[in-house]
Scaffold this motif. Structure first.
Motif, PDB file in Angstrom:
ATOM      1  N   CYS A 158      11.048  14.359 -12.387  1.00  0.00           N
ATOM      2  CA  CYS A 158      10.216  13.785 -11.327  1.00  0.00           C
ATOM      3  C   CYS A 158       8.759  14.192 -11.537  1.00  0.00           C
ATOM      4  CB  CYS A 158      10.707  14.250  -9.959  1.00  0.00           C
ATOM      5  SG  CYS A 158      10.287  15.956  -9.550  1.00  0.00           S
ATOM      6  N   GLY A 206      14.300   9.853 -11.327  1.00  0.00           N
ATOM      7  CA  GLY A 206      15.161   8.719 -11.614  1.00  0.00           C
ATOM      8  C   GLY A 206      16.416   9.056 -12.390  1.00  0.00           C
ATOM      9  N   LYS A 258      11.266   6.695  -6.835  1.00  0.00           N
ATOM     10  CA  LYS A 258      12.006   7.096  -8.031  1.00  0.00           C
ATOM     11  C   LYS A 258      11.104   7.150  -9.260  1.00  0.00           C
ATOM     12  CE  LYS A 258      16.805   5.412  -7.594  1.00  0.00           C
ATOM     13  NZ  LYS A 258      17.722   4.366  -8.146  1.00  0.00           N
ATOM     14  N   THR A 264      16.645  12.944  -1.731  1.00  0.00           N
ATOM     15  CA  THR A 264      16.873  11.515  -1.902  1.00  0.00           C
ATOM     16  C   THR A 264      15.873  10.683  -1.105  1.00  0.00           C
ATOM     17  OG1 THR A 264      18.359  11.371   0.005  1.00  0.00           O
ATOM     18  CG2 THR A 264      19.343  11.972  -2.130  1.00  0.00           C
TER      19      THR A 264
END
Length: 293
Positions: free
Chosen positions: A130, A185, A160, A192
């Protein structure tokens, strides 16, 4: 206000003395992030200088927390050692761990997420793979470029995709963000879309939420169901991957379409049923945001 990261956040950098760790520590400091230490057991008790700012190196996350009051850790260690680094931070009881590296084996990600849950979920894990998160005007943890950092504002962003995060932030830089969170991703991640939606829902200063998704999995469909049931603030979305070929991984390890599962059109349809305006490009998405505001 902001979610997960504020100007009071005190940050440790696991792997600060590596090439990537040093580069991004320098950039985070320039963004105003309160970096209070690095972690590398082989280089403990040293001080690394970034201009006129000296940052101490500790042997462990627990030692760094005890010495500095750190409550956030960002991981810049190579993928083979990432599991141990994350579990060390979780064992130390730190509140937030941001896991930047890509290429972490899925079984390692499963293991450190399970470890965090087994200890009661006191540590929030963002990532892996990320870009991190930013609360403009307060703190920037990860690899989000400082030169696109927008001003503080009313938009909450969860994404994402690192690249699409950067583009939407740039498109809406004059409008401003409360926080932008890149959740990663990979097939297995910690925080989330729904976690961020819930936090933005509770944040009084966030007036509109932008959700960026992509092909693969059903995270966006589950987010759509949550939005329909729980979120009253306006939500605008952008889905990447409308032209992706079936059966081929695109970009992220989790971005793969199999049959009719995880396609961009099915995600778009689910979000629209939930009342979410979906842009086909980042520029169109930005226009929808401005219209909604």
């Amino acid at each position: 206000m902001a979610i997960f990261l504020t100007q009071e956040s005190r940050v440790l950098v696991q792997g600060m003395t590596s090439g990537e760790g040093t580069k991004h520590t320098r950039r985070m400091l320039a963004s105003g992030t309160e970096i209070v230490g690095g972690v590398n057991p082989r280089k403990a008790d040293r001080t690394v200088h970034f201009g006129d700012r000296g940052v101490p190196v500790f042997a462990s996350v627990a030692e760094g927390m005890a010495a500095t009051g750190a409550d956030v850790s960002v991981v810049f260690v190579p993928p083979p050692f990432a599991r141990a680094a994350v579990e060390e931070a979780v064992d130390a009881g730190i509140g937030l761990v941001v896991v930047i590296p890509e290429g972490i084996p899925v079984h390692d990600a499963v293991a450190f997420h399970a470890h965090a849950r087994a200890l009661g979920g006191a540590t929030r894990v963002i990532g892996p793979n990320c870009p991190g998160l930013i609360s403009p005007g307060q703190s920037n943890v990860g690899i989000i470029p400082s030169d696109i950092a927008p001003k503080p504002g009313a938009i909450g962003l969860v994404s994402k995709s690192g690249t699409l995060t950067y583009q939407l932030m740039h498109e809406l830089r004059d409008t401003g963000f409360s926080s932008a969170v890149g959740i990663g991703g990979d097939p297995v991640i910690g925080t989330t879309h729904i976690d961020c939606l819930a936090a933005f829902k509770a944040d009084a200063d966030t007036q509109l939420i932008v959700l960026i998704g992509e092909i693969g999995g059903d995270a966006e469909e589950r987010a759509a169901a949550y939005i329909a049931a729980q979120v009253t603030k306006p939500v605008v979305a952008n889905i990447g991957g409308f032209t992706a070929p079936e059966g081929r991984t695109m970009g992220h390890a989790g971005a793969i379409v199999s049959g009719s599962t995880g396609t961009a059109p099915t995600k778009k349809a689910a979000l629209e049923v939930a009342g979410v305006a979906v842009g086909s490009t980042p520029t169109e998405t930005a226009r929808l945001v401005l219209n909604a505001l």
